[in-house]
Scaffold this motif. Structure first.
Motif, PDB file in Angstrom:
ATOM      1  N   GLN A 202     -35.429 -17.486 -40.129  1.00 38.43           N
ATOM      2  CA  GLN A 202     -34.251 -18.145 -40.681  1.00 38.43           C
ATOM      3  C   GLN A 202     -33.478 -17.129 -41.528  1.00 38.43           C
ATOM      4  OE1 GLN A 202     -33.321 -21.333 -39.906  1.00 38.43           O
ATOM      5  NE2 GLN A 202     -35.050 -21.228 -38.505  1.00 38.43           N
ATOM      6  N   TRP A 203     -32.371 -16.651 -41.001  1.00 33.13           N
ATOM      7  CA  TRP A 203     -31.555 -15.659 -41.684  1.00 33.13           C
ATOM      8  C   TRP A 203     -30.463 -16.365 -42.485  1.00 33.13           C
ATOM      9  CZ3 TRP A 203     -32.390 -10.370 -41.067  1.00 33.13           C
ATOM     10  CH2 TRP A 203     -33.289 -10.000 -40.073  1.00 33.13           C
ATOM     11  N   THR A 204     -30.221 -15.865 -43.667  1.00 33.54           N
ATOM     12  CA  THR A 204     -29.085 -16.364 -44.438  1.00 33.54           C
ATOM     13  C   THR A 204     -27.835 -15.681 -43.885  1.00 33.54           C
ATOM     14  OG1 THR A 204     -29.191 -14.608 -46.090  1.00 33.54           O
ATOM     15  CG2 THR A 204     -30.525 -16.596 -46.505  1.00 33.54           C
ATOM     16  N   PRO A 205     -26.656 -16.237 -44.127  1.00 37.95           N
ATOM     17  CA  PRO A 205     -25.427 -15.571 -43.666  1.00 37.95           C
ATOM     18  C   PRO A 205     -25.291 -14.146 -44.216  1.00 37.95           C
ATOM     19  CG  PRO A 205     -24.954 -17.823 -44.309  1.00 37.95           C
ATOM     20  CD  PRO A 205     -26.393 -17.563 -44.692  1.00 37.95           C
ATOM     21  N   GLU A 206     -25.762 -13.919 -45.428  1.00 37.08           N
ATOM     22  CA  GLU A 206     -25.691 -12.574 -46.014  1.00 37.08           C
ATOM     23  C   GLU A 206     -26.612 -11.608 -45.267  1.00 37.08           C
ATOM     24  OE1 GLU A 206     -26.448 -15.352 -47.970  1.00 37.08           O
ATOM     25  OE2 GLU A 206     -24.383 -15.613 -48.686  1.00 37.08           O
TER      26      GLU A 206
ATOM     27  N   ALA B 174     -25.024 -10.805 -41.903  1.00 35.63           N
ATOM     28  CA  ALA B 174     -23.902  -9.875 -42.070  1.00 35.63           C
ATOM     29  C   ALA B 174     -24.400  -8.462 -42.358  1.00 35.63           C
ATOM     30  CB  ALA B 174     -22.985 -10.353 -43.194  1.00 35.63           C
ATOM     31  N   LYS B 175     -25.443  -8.352 -43.182  1.00 36.35           N
ATOM     32  CA  LYS B 175     -26.002  -7.038 -43.501  1.00 36.35           C
ATOM     33  C   LYS B 175     -26.582  -6.398 -42.239  1.00 36.35           C
ATOM     34  CE  LYS B 175     -29.410  -4.654 -46.273  1.00 36.35           C
ATOM     35  NZ  LYS B 175     -30.754  -4.714 -46.746  1.00 36.35           N
ATOM     36  N   ARG B 176     -27.330  -7.176 -41.456  1.00 39.55           N
ATOM     37  CA  ARG B 176     -27.940  -6.662 -40.225  1.00 39.55           C
ATOM     38  C   ARG B 176     -26.873  -6.203 -39.231  1.00 39.55           C
ATOM     39  NH1 ARG B 176     -33.327  -6.551 -37.935  1.00 39.55           N
ATOM     40  NH2 ARG B 176     -32.954  -6.000 -35.781  1.00 39.55           N
ATOM     41  N   GLU B 177     -25.824  -6.992 -39.066  1.00 40.14           N
ATOM     42  CA  GLU B 177     -24.733  -6.627 -38.159  1.00 40.14           C
ATOM     43  C   GLU B 177     -24.016  -5.369 -38.638  1.00 40.14           C
ATOM     44  OE1 GLU B 177     -22.273 -10.087 -37.681  1.00 40.14           O
ATOM     45  OE2 GLU B 177     -23.866 -11.193 -36.673  1.00 40.14           O
TER      46      GLU B 177
ATOM     47  N   GLU C 272     -25.318  -2.942 -40.469  1.00 42.72           N
ATOM     48  CA  GLU C 272     -26.215  -1.800 -40.245  1.00 42.72           C
ATOM     49  C   GLU C 272     -26.236  -1.396 -38.771  1.00 42.72           C
ATOM     50  OE1 GLU C 272     -29.895  -3.309 -41.770  1.00 42.72           O
ATOM     51  OE2 GLU C 272     -29.416  -2.759 -43.840  1.00 42.72           O
ATOM     52  N   SER C 273     -26.245  -2.386 -37.894  1.00 46.62           N
ATOM     53  CA  SER C 273     -26.228  -2.096 -36.458  1.00 46.62           C
ATOM     54  C   SER C 273     -24.940  -1.396 -36.051  1.00 46.62           C
ATOM     55  CB  SER C 273     -26.384  -3.386 -35.644  1.00 46.62           C
ATOM     56  OG  SER C 273     -27.643  -3.940 -35.848  1.00 46.62           O
ATOM     57  N   GLU C 274     -23.822  -1.869 -36.571  1.00 50.25           N
ATOM     58  CA  GLU C 274     -22.531  -1.259 -36.261  1.00 50.25           C
ATOM     59  C   GLU C 274     -22.447   0.168 -36.802  1.00 50.25           C
ATOM     60  OE1 GLU C 274     -18.748  -0.617 -34.783  1.00 50.25           O
ATOM     61  OE2 GLU C 274     -20.208  -2.153 -34.239  1.00 50.25           O
ATOM     62  N   ALA C 275     -22.960   0.384 -38.009  1.00 44.30           N
ATOM     63  CA  ALA C 275     -22.949   1.728 -38.598  1.00 44.30           C
ATOM     64  C   ALA C 275     -23.804   2.686 -37.769  1.00 44.30           C
ATOM     65  CB  ALA C 275     -23.452   1.675 -40.042  1.00 44.30           C
ATOM     66  N   PHE C 276     -24.953   2.209 -37.274  1.00 39.94           N
ATOM     67  CA  PHE C 276     -25.806   3.052 -36.438  1.00 39.94           C
ATOM     68  C   PHE C 276     -25.106   3.387 -35.127  1.00 39.94           C
ATOM     69  CE2 PHE C 276     -29.356   3.800 -33.484  1.00 39.94           C
ATOM     70  CZ  PHE C 276     -29.969   4.844 -34.147  1.00 39.94           C
ATOM     71  N   TYR C 277     -24.472   2.399 -34.515  1.00 41.71           N
ATOM     72  CA  TYR C 277     -23.711   2.621 -33.284  1.00 41.71           C
ATOM     73  C   TYR C 277     -22.612   3.659 -33.524  1.00 41.71           C
ATOM     74  CZ  TYR C 277     -20.292   1.719 -29.608  1.00 41.71           C
ATOM     75  OH  TYR C 277     -19.391   1.863 -28.593  1.00 41.71           O
ATOM     76  N   GLN C 278     -21.925   3.561 -34.653  1.00 44.02           N
ATOM     77  CA  GLN C 278     -20.840   4.496 -34.965  1.00 44.02           C
ATOM     78  C   GLN C 278     -21.350   5.916 -35.185  1.00 44.02           C
ATOM     79  OE1 GLN C 278     -17.685   3.968 -34.613  1.00 44.02           O
ATOM     80  NE2 GLN C 278     -17.948   1.782 -34.192  1.00 44.02           N
ATOM     81  N   ARG C 279     -22.613   6.081 -35.529  1.00 46.08           N
ATOM     82  CA  ARG C 279     -23.198   7.415 -35.648  1.00 46.08           C
ATOM     83  C   ARG C 279     -23.555   7.987 -34.279  1.00 46.08           C
ATOM     84  NH1 ARG C 279     -28.179   6.714 -38.959  1.00 46.08           N
ATOM     85  NH2 ARG C 279     -28.460   8.897 -38.498  1.00 46.08           N
ATOM     86  N   CYS C 280     -23.929   7.110 -33.340  1.00 46.00           N
ATOM     87  CA  CYS C 280     -24.365   7.556 -32.010  1.00 46.00           C
ATOM     88  C   CYS C 280     -23.198   7.748 -31.043  1.00 46.00           C
ATOM     89  CB  CYS C 280     -25.350   6.551 -31.418  1.00 46.00           C
ATOM     90  SG  CYS C 280     -26.875   6.405 -32.355  1.00 46.00           S
ATOM     91  N   TYR C 281     -22.179   6.913 -31.148  1.00 43.11           N
ATOM     92  CA  TYR C 281     -21.106   6.938 -30.160  1.00 43.11           C
ATOM     93  C   TYR C 281     -20.371   8.281 -30.076  1.00 43.11           C
ATOM     94  CZ  TYR C 281     -17.317   5.618 -27.150  1.00 43.11           C
ATOM     95  OH  TYR C 281     -16.439   5.582 -26.110  1.00 43.11           O
TER      96      TYR C 281
END
Length: 103
Positions: free
Chosen positions: A18-22, A25-28, A30-39
């Motif tokens: 059960q994830w809270t909205p916060e 949002a934090k997980r998304e 972090e995932s986007e930041a990692f993608y932006q490092r790899c792309y």
């Protein structure tokens, strides 16, 4: 002789997280930041690799900038994990979009 069978549990093996909205949002983020490092690494090598390795897979470890190219997704991923155990990597398909699957 009576044969007994065990009842199998249906559904998920583990209860849902059960994830809270916060937390979501934090997980998304972090995932986007990692993608932006790899792309950028993928974008740099994509033009030369499309000509020779079209629709192969590339697993990228962003801290080192090293990448592994294989026909098989799992093999590329395992090579990256073997060289950089415990580190995250991102996998792209070597094509125009970089997408690994289809919708």
């Amino acid at each position: 002789m009576t044969k007994t069978t065990a009842t199998r549990r249906r559904g998920r093996l583990f209860p849902e997280i059960q994830w809270t909205p916060e937390q979501k949002a934090k997980r998304e983020a972090e995932s986007e930041a990692f993608y932006q490092r790899c792309y950028p690494i993928f974008d740099r090598v994509k033009p030369e690799l499309i000509a020779t390795h079209y629709n192969w897979f590339i697993a990228i470890e962003p801290d080192s900038g090293e990448y592994f190219i294989e026909r098989d997704l799992e093999v590329a991923s395992l090579q990256c994990q073997a060289k950089y155990p415990g580190k995250l990597h991102y996998t792209f398909r070597i094509n125009e979009s970089g997408a690994c699957g289809s919708i």
